[in-house]
Each structure stands twice: as structure tokens, then as C-alpha cells.
Design a protein around this motif. Structure first.
Motif, PDB file in Angstrom:
ATOM      1  N   UNK A 121      -2.565  -0.019 -15.168  1.00 34.31           N
ATOM      2  CA  UNK A 121      -1.474   0.819 -14.673  1.00 34.31           C
ATOM      3  C   UNK A 121      -0.601  -0.025 -13.751  1.00 34.31           C
ATOM      4  N   UNK A 122       0.705   0.118 -13.877  1.00 36.41           N
ATOM      5  CA  UNK A 122       1.643  -0.595 -13.024  1.00 36.41           C
ATOM      6  C   UNK A 122       2.186   0.353 -11.961  1.00 36.41           C
ATOM      7  N   UNK A 123       2.044  -0.021 -10.698  1.00 34.19           N
ATOM      8  CA  UNK A 123       2.580   0.780  -9.605  1.00 34.19           C
ATOM      9  C   UNK A 123       4.055   0.435  -9.378  1.00 34.19           C
ATOM     10  N   UNK A 124       4.764   1.297  -8.676  1.00 33.34           N
ATOM     11  CA  UNK A 124       6.180   1.063  -8.402  1.00 33.34           C
ATOM     12  C   UNK A 124       6.388  -0.170  -7.528  1.00 33.34           C
TER      13      UNK A 124
ATOM     14  N   UNK B 159       0.849  -1.197   0.000  1.00 31.35           N
ATOM     15  CA  UNK B 159       0.000   0.000   0.000  1.00 31.35           C
ATOM     16  C   UNK B 159       0.881   1.242   0.000  1.00 31.35           C
ATOM     17  N   UNK B 160       0.808   2.005  -1.093  1.00 24.30           N
ATOM     18  CA  UNK B 160       1.576   3.251  -1.196  1.00 24.30           C
ATOM     19  C   UNK B 160       0.647   4.352  -1.697  1.00 24.30           C
ATOM     20  N   UNK B 161       1.208   5.505  -2.032  1.00 18.14           N
ATOM     21  CA  UNK B 161       0.378   6.621  -2.481  1.00 18.14           C
ATOM     22  C   UNK B 161      -0.390   6.282  -3.758  1.00 18.14           C
ATOM     23  N   UNK B 162       0.226   5.490  -4.633  1.00 14.31           N
ATOM     24  CA  UNK B 162      -0.454   5.124  -5.881  1.00 14.31           C
ATOM     25  C   UNK B 162      -1.701   4.301  -5.594  1.00 14.31           C
ATOM     26  N   UNK B 163      -1.587   3.349  -4.696  1.00 16.38           N
ATOM     27  CA  UNK B 163      -2.741   2.541  -4.351  1.00 16.38           C
ATOM     28  C   UNK B 163      -3.783   3.360  -3.600  1.00 16.38           C
TER      29      UNK B 163
ATOM     30  N   UNK C 125      -0.522  -4.280 -10.087  1.00 19.15           N
ATOM     31  CA  UNK C 125      -1.210  -3.881 -11.311  1.00 19.15           C
ATOM     32  C   UNK C 125      -2.616  -3.405 -10.974  1.00 19.15           C
ATOM     33  N   UNK C 126      -2.969  -2.217 -11.450  1.00 13.78           N
ATOM     34  CA  UNK C 126      -4.338  -1.720 -11.310  1.00 13.78           C
ATOM     35  C   UNK C 126      -5.045  -1.947 -12.640  1.00 13.78           C
ATOM     36  N   UNK C 127      -5.900  -2.963 -12.661  1.00 19.72           N
ATOM     37  CA  UNK C 127      -6.600  -3.352 -13.872  1.00 19.72           C
ATOM     38  C   UNK C 127      -8.084  -3.042 -13.716  1.00 19.72           C
ATOM     39  N   UNK C 128      -8.662  -2.381 -14.713  1.00 19.47           N
ATOM     40  CA  UNK C 128     -10.080  -2.036 -14.679  1.00 19.47           C
ATOM     41  C   UNK C 128     -10.775  -2.752 -15.831  1.00 19.47           C
ATOM     42  N   UNK C 129     -11.775  -3.552 -15.480  1.00 16.74           N
ATOM     43  CA  UNK C 129     -12.507  -4.343 -16.460  1.00 16.74           C
ATOM     44  C   UNK C 129     -13.985  -3.971 -16.463  1.00 16.74           C
ATOM     45  N   UNK C 130     -14.660  -4.331 -17.545  1.00 14.84           N
ATOM     46  CA  UNK C 130     -16.108  -4.297 -17.608  1.00 14.84           C
ATOM     47  C   UNK C 130     -16.571  -5.564 -18.303  1.00 14.84           C
ATOM     48  N   UNK C 131     -17.869  -5.846 -18.271  1.00 19.59           N
ATOM     49  CA  UNK C 131     -18.397  -7.014 -18.963  1.00 19.59           C
ATOM     50  C   UNK C 131     -18.188  -6.862 -20.460  1.00 19.59           C
ATOM     51  N   UNK C 132     -18.013  -7.983 -21.146  1.00 18.13           N
ATOM     52  CA  UNK C 132     -17.781  -7.968 -22.585  1.00 18.13           C
ATOM     53  C   UNK C 132     -18.813  -8.864 -23.269  1.00 18.13           C
ATOM     54  N   UNK C 133     -19.815  -8.243 -23.873  1.00 16.75           N
ATOM     55  CA  UNK C 133     -20.831  -9.023 -24.578  1.00 16.75           C
ATOM     56  C   UNK C 133     -20.443  -9.283 -26.032  1.00 16.75           C
ATOM     57  N   UNK C 134     -19.242  -8.861 -26.412  1.00 16.86           N
ATOM     58  CA  UNK C 134     -18.725  -9.132 -27.749  1.00 16.86           C
ATOM     59  C   UNK C 134     -17.335  -9.764 -27.653  1.00 16.86           C
ATOM     60  N   UNK C 135     -17.188 -10.687 -26.722  1.00 14.25           N
ATOM     61  CA  UNK C 135     -15.903 -11.344 -26.508  1.00 14.25           C
ATOM     62  C   UNK C 135     -15.511 -12.158 -27.740  1.00 14.25           C
ATOM     63  N   UNK C 136     -14.224 -12.232 -28.048  1.00 18.19           N
ATOM     64  CA  UNK C 136     -13.780 -13.000 -29.222  1.00 18.19           C
ATOM     65  C   UNK C 136     -14.083 -14.487 -29.057  1.00 18.19           C
TER      66      UNK C 136
ATOM     67  N   UNK D 193      -9.389  -4.276 -10.159  1.00 17.57           N
ATOM     68  CA  UNK D 193      -8.581  -5.292  -9.502  1.00 17.57           C
ATOM     69  C   UNK D 193      -7.187  -4.737  -9.230  1.00 17.57           C
ATOM     70  N   UNK D 194      -6.776  -4.746  -7.973  1.00 24.00           N
ATOM     71  CA  UNK D 194      -5.426  -4.362  -7.585  1.00 24.00           C
ATOM     72  C   UNK D 194      -4.659  -5.658  -7.369  1.00 24.00           C
ATOM     73  N   UNK D 195      -3.955  -6.080  -8.432  1.00 22.34           N
ATOM     74  CA  UNK D 195      -3.303  -7.385  -8.459  1.00 22.34           C
ATOM     75  C   UNK D 195      -1.927  -7.278  -7.828  1.00 22.34           C
ATOM     76  N   UNK D 196      -1.738  -7.963  -6.688  1.00 28.17           N
ATOM     77  CA  UNK D 196      -0.494  -7.906  -5.941  1.00 28.17           C
ATOM     78  C   UNK D 196       0.472  -8.980  -6.435  1.00 28.17           C
ATOM     79  N   UNK D 197       1.766  -8.671  -6.496  1.00 29.96           N
ATOM     80  CA  UNK D 197       2.752  -9.637  -6.997  1.00 29.96           C
ATOM     81  C   UNK D 197       3.122 -10.668  -5.936  1.00 29.96           C
TER      82      UNK D 197
END
Length: 203
Positions: free
Chosen positions: A170-173, A27-31, A177-188, A142-146
């Protein structure tokens, strides 16, 4: 129509349980900025019972203590808090109410209400899964921790796949990883024959 955004701390292997035991070193300023922009700007919070009870047990006392996190505690306390549960609950935290009836219909009605901000969610994985499946969750942060925890409650259960579309990353120091998703009704779609068209060729 109001947007609903959900935020979760998650490990590299998908664990979201007991984040207080593993996420604080990252947890840092970016988070803090990411959490603040998603949750702290919301005037309405949608929470599952377990998340609500954890919040209600901690944040009012922190507000009363007047420490460094008192401002965040007050913001959460002032927000309207809608709790999803099949049980009749005692809701001691101010501005709290129970969502009555069917979850999906209740959330549809909530999204249709007037409001100046997004509706924020934190934790509450079972509700996140249901709203994603119903196409009612607008953003999943999703805040994905390493770190691979190798045990604990995971976000995804063994059920029907939920296609998602990446909105931003976005990758924090810290390596989070800060990943933002939404539903995909046109997924490949496609199988090996489709992938074969893109196989590397020998030089």
C-alpha cells in the motif's frame, strides 16, 4: 498455532537505526493505522533487549503523564512482554519476562501457546532475521520511507539470502510504502538463460 508479526520503520536504503531521528515527518493517520493494526492489537509482544529497554524507558512515563499517547502506552504496558537476551536483565516494566534458553525452541513453544491475537514485534532486527531464517516469522511489515539515510544500522546483514514473498502493498500519501512479506520456500530460481526468454524484442 499463533502468528508472529514484526513491524519496522525502514529507509529506502535499508536503514532502521534511530528512526526517531528521521521518520516522524512521515507519520500520518495511514501509518498510525498500520502500526496499530500490527502492534497494538497484540496481547503478547516479543522484543529484543535494545528495543525493550528503549520502550521501557519511554512508555511507562508517557502512560503516567496522561497525554495524547497515554492510551497507546497503556496498551503496550498491559501486554505480555517477552524479552530476548543472553543477559539476566532487570525488567521493570509490568508484565515483562525473559525468554529462557534457545531462541528458536522458545519461539516455537510460544507460537504453540493458546492466545486470541497475533504475537507482535517491533524493531529487534537480529531476532527478525533469525526468525525469518527459521521460517517462524509469519509477517514482516516494512514501512519504507522515501529517504536515503546513507548511514546507520541496516535490517539486512551480510549473510545467507532470505527469499521473501510479498503478501500486500500500500502506498501512503506521504510516499511511504507499507509492504508485508512472509518467508518464501518456493522462491523462483534461474539465471540469465531464464531471463533471456523475457527480454524485450525490437519493434
Amino acid at each position: 498455532m499463533r502468528k508472529i508479526t514484526a513491524g519496522l520503520f525502514i529507509s529506502l536504503d535499508g536503514v532502521i537505526g534511530d528512526p526517531q531521528d528521521w521518520h516522524f515527518p512521515y507519520f500520518n493517520d495511514e501509518m498510525g493505522e498500520a502500526v496499530g493494526s500490527q502492534l497494538m492489537t497484540a496481547d503478547t509482544l516479543l522484543l529484543g533487549r535494545v528495543t525493550y529497554e528503549g520502550f521501557a524507558d519511554a512508555w511507562p512515563a508517557r502512560e503516567n503523564a496522561g497525554g495524547e499517547d497515554a492510551r497507546m502506552a497503556k496498551t503496550l504496558g498491559d501486554a505480555r512482554k517477552i524479552v530476548v537476551s543472553h543477559q539476566d536483565l532487570d525488567l521493570p516494566w509490568r508484565n515483562s519476562e525473559l525468554l529462557r534458553g534457545d531462541l528458536i525452541e522458545g519461539v516455537k513453544a510460544l507460537k504453540a501457546e493458546p492466545g486470541a491475537t497475533d504475537i507482535g514485534m517491533s524493531g529487534s532486527p537480529s531476532i527478525v532475521r533469525q526468525l525469518l531464517a527459521a521460517g517462524l516469522l509469519d509477517e514482516l511489515h516494512l514501512l519504507v520511507h522515501p529517504i536515503a539515510l546513507r548511514h546507520g544500522l541496516r535490517l539486512w546483514d551480510e549473510s545467507t539470502p532470505i527469499p521473501l514473498k510479498l503478501l500486500s502493498s500500500k502506498t501512503f500519501t506521504t510516499g511511504v510504502l507499507h509492504l508485508v512479506y512472509t518467508s518464501d520456500d518456493q522462491a523462483p530460481e534461474g539465471g540469465y538463460e531464464q531471463a533471456l526468454k523475457h527480454q524485450p524484442t525490437a519493434q
